[in-house]
Design an enzyme around this catalytic site. Structure first.
Site, PDB file in Angstrom:
ATOM      1  N   ILE A   1       0.875  -1.181   0.000  1.00  0.00           N
ATOM      2  CA  ILE A   1       0.000   0.000   0.000  1.00  0.00           C
ATOM      3  C   ILE A   1       0.906   1.223   0.000  1.00  0.00           C
ATOM      4  CG2 ILE A   1      -1.780   1.264   1.253  1.00  0.00           C
ATOM      5  CD1 ILE A   1      -2.616  -1.405   2.508  1.00  0.00           C
ATOM      6  N   HIS A   2       0.741   2.074  -0.994  1.00  0.00           N
ATOM      7  CA  HIS A   2       1.656   3.206  -1.159  1.00  0.00           C
ATOM      8  C   HIS A   2       0.919   4.530  -0.957  1.00  0.00           C
ATOM      9  CE1 HIS A   2       5.247   5.195  -2.642  1.00  0.00           C
ATOM     10  NE2 HIS A   2       4.478   5.941  -3.440  1.00  0.00           N
TER      11      HIS A   2
END
Length: 652
Positions: free
Chosen positions: A624-625
């Site tokens: 998850i960025h």
């Protein structure tokens, strides 16, 4: 348990007095039988609801619930069945073969049987018949009853413990003890909790809930949060927030708010115990005989209670130095969180996680803090990570005085706070140093509260070196009916969630139909220093000891949280590493993270490790960025390669 009769006697019916007490149920199929099935004569018919109603009123429904509970609690074996059900017949035959007296209620032969079954479902969370209770414990249906018979749990449930005041007495009202008490009560057992807080040398005491709630995890995390908020205020200006008023911290306001929250938790625990029917006694528990305990309240009044089984969950208290002035002038974590005045310039003695956490939030609140360390930081933790924790604390203004230990604490001035002189001696030679502080906080370890509760009178063995209690894999001491959970266990992790899980599972094994044991492997934990350190599994040192260095691969990297970039916080401070067993499909045996919110991140990876997490699974996971946790999905550099792990930006 009664032995099965040989040969079995012919079936004979005995009318149970239980139905007469119930009154609202017609006595058509309720009776007691030993060694055979039963067909009791029909009795007086009574309706569950007023004539002409298809569903009982709320008052009648509550009355029905109460009377069903009377049946469950008043009979050793209570079977709710239907006369035509083959599974019900199998269960009756089982108890008959065991020679056990049982009571039955045929739901198809009572007035408003559907309503009876509906309320029974609410009580047991089971919709089908047969529905079996043994000694007030809900066993379940046919399959679960036979399973319990095969694994020995049914025989354990059938043991008659009516000779004692309680089925279970728990000594200690901390997280583990309360968890065990509530679960045992859920299983229908009569439970007592004895809890008494001996005041600290400074006179501090607290309510129900144990160390974690009152003087541990909860106030510690809240003060940690207070310090983080102060740091966030500094960052806020870089993010465009403008404020002219000088920001300062009010210690008294913080402690008042925290203690108010803790008080609500104390009250909540008492309410929960009352609702579950657990007897809570604020007295000091001490064994006087194998099944007998003495409870002494704060007035010195003594009361005696007996129980079939006991659980020791007394926890630990902070250790003192044993030098002149330590108990007179020093405080511990027992006192800090309710301290009514700001501690001022503080010396923290000891580099345990308690010591470093306290040093971290005190410095974050703007205080002058020194940590005096006898040997290493965070003994028992990964030492590379421990040194990184220490380095960040130094960046935040915490001073370290290594290889020294206090030999004298002297009061120079009285006050709130006063002024103390500390004389310390080097651990490597004759050198001594002196320092002046407002407060001295001892964090040099904790001692188990096991030496004054009469264990020697009943033969329970303890480890004389540390006071901890050796137990087997089901938390049983060398005395069969005495068990122990929590921080007092020898060789087990001293963590609140561990005690909670162990207490719950112990109650289920003692009184329910479960054989599940507490898993003490791969337990996650977090040190709540200003930069949090979360870990799960083995330290690098322990992994090398277990698997040998050549069989391990360590992947690691430094990283820069996006939130830190605009604020201008230091790059290449946060650090992540995993330790993998090369010859077990690179299974992750150690997980370590130094960074913001490390506790929140570590929790999820701990679940993955219980499922056999490997390096390949991490590589296959899409991150998850932009988050800190995604760093574990892109680890490439190994320690053995010697390559540079510094980062140029938040995205690598």
């Amino acid at each position: 348990m009664e032995k099965p009769p040989s040969p079995p006697p012919p079936p004979r019916a005995q009318t149970s007095p239980g139905l007469g007490k119930v009154g609202v149920l017609p006595n058509r199929r309720l009776g007691a039988v030993r060694g055979g099935l039963m067909s009791s004569p029909p009795g007086r018919r009574a309706r569950l609801a007023s004539p002409g109603t298809s569903r009982p009123s709320s008052e009648a429904r509550e009355e029905l619930r109460r009377r069903l509970r009377d049946l469950i609690e008043g009979n050793r074996v209570m079977i709710f069945s239907k006369s035509y059900c083959p599974h019900s017949t199998r269960v009756k035959e089982l108890f008959s073969s065991l020679g056990v007296v049982y009571n039955i209620l045929e739901l198809d032969q009572v007035d408003d049987g559907a309503s009876v079954q509906e309320v029974l479902t609410e009580i047991s969370n089971q919709k089908t018949v047969p529905n079996i209770f043994v000694n007030k414990v809900h066993v379940g249906g046919c399959d679960r009853t036979f399973q319990a018979h095969q694994n020995g749990l049914l025989q354990k449930l059938l043991q008659d413990d009516s000779a004692h005041d309680y089925d279970l007495i728990i000594i200690g009202g901390g997280s583990g003890g309360l968890s065990c008490a509530k679960e045992a009560a859920n299983l229908g057992k009569k439970v007592m909790v004895l809890d008494f807080v001996v005041p600290s040398p400074q006179g501090t005491t607290w309510g129900l809930g144990g160390t974690c709630v009152n003087v541990g995890c909860i106030p510690k995390k809240l003060m940690h949060q207070a310090a983080l908020l102060g740091h966030a205020l500094q960052d806020a200006k870089k993010y465009g927030w403008e404020y002219n008023q000088q920001v300062k911290h009010n210690w008294e306001a913080m402690t008042e708010a925290i203690q108010s929250h803790i008080g609500s938790l104390n009250w909540g625990y008492r309410v929960t115990l009352r609702e579950k029917g657990v007897t809570y006694v604020n007295s000091f528990g001490e064994f006087v005989d194998l099944h007998k305990i003495k409870a002494t309240n704060k007035k010195g009044q003594e009361t005696f209670y007996t129980a079939s089984k006991f659980v020791i969950a007394t926890g630990e208290r902070p250790r003192y130095l044993g030098i002149q002035g330590d108990k007179e002038y020093c405080i511990t974590s027992d006192d800090l969180f309710s301290l009514p005045y700001c501690p001022g310039c503080t010396l923290v003695v000891g580099a345990s996680y308690v010591g470093l956490e306290c040093a971290g939030f005190l410095a974050g609140l703007g205080l002058d803090v020194t940590v005096m360390v006898r040997s290493v930081l965070l003994r028992g933790f990964d030492q590379e990570m421990a040194e990184k924790v220490g380095s960040y604390l130094e960046q935040q203004g915490v001073k370290f005085q290594r290889k020294f230990t206090p030999i004298l604490v002297q009061q120079l001035e009285k006050g709130l706070p006063g002024k103390l002189k500390v004389v310390a001696k080097s651990t490597e030679g004759p050198e001594t140093v002196e320092g002046i502080y407002n407060t001295v906080l001892l964090a040099i370890g904790r001692d188990s509260c096991t030496r004054k509760i009469g264990l020697e009178k009943i033969g329970v063995k303890i480890n004389e070196k540390n006071g901890k209690i050796p137990v087997n894999d089901v938390e049983q001491t060398n005395v069969p009916h005495v068990y122990a959970i929590g921080d007092i266990l020898d060789g087990k992790p001293e963590l609140t969630p561990v005690a909670i899980q162990a207490g719950k599972l112990l109650a289920r094994r003692l009184f329910g139909v479960s054989l599940e044991k507490c898993d003490y492997i791969n337990i996650p934990t977090t040190v709540f220093t200003p930069l949090e350190y979360g870990c799960c599994g083995l330290s690098e040192e322990k992994a090398i000891e277990m698997y040998k260095k050549e069989n391990l691969e360590v992947y690691h990297t430094l990283f820069w949280p996006l939130e830190w970039t605009v604020a201008g916080r230091d790059n290449n401070t946060c650090y992540a590493k995993i330790i993998c067993n090369k010859f077990d499909n690179e299974r992750v045996v150690g997980f370590h993270l130094l960074g913001p919110n490390a506790g929140e991140i570590t929790q999820g990876f701990a679940a993955a490790m219980k499922c056999g997490l490997t390096k390949q699974l991490l590589d296959d996971t899409i991150g998850i960025h932009p988050t800190c946790g995604e760093v574990f999905t892109t680890l490439e550099i190994t320690k053995s390669s010697g390559l540079d792990i510094t980062q140029k930006g938040c995205u690598g």
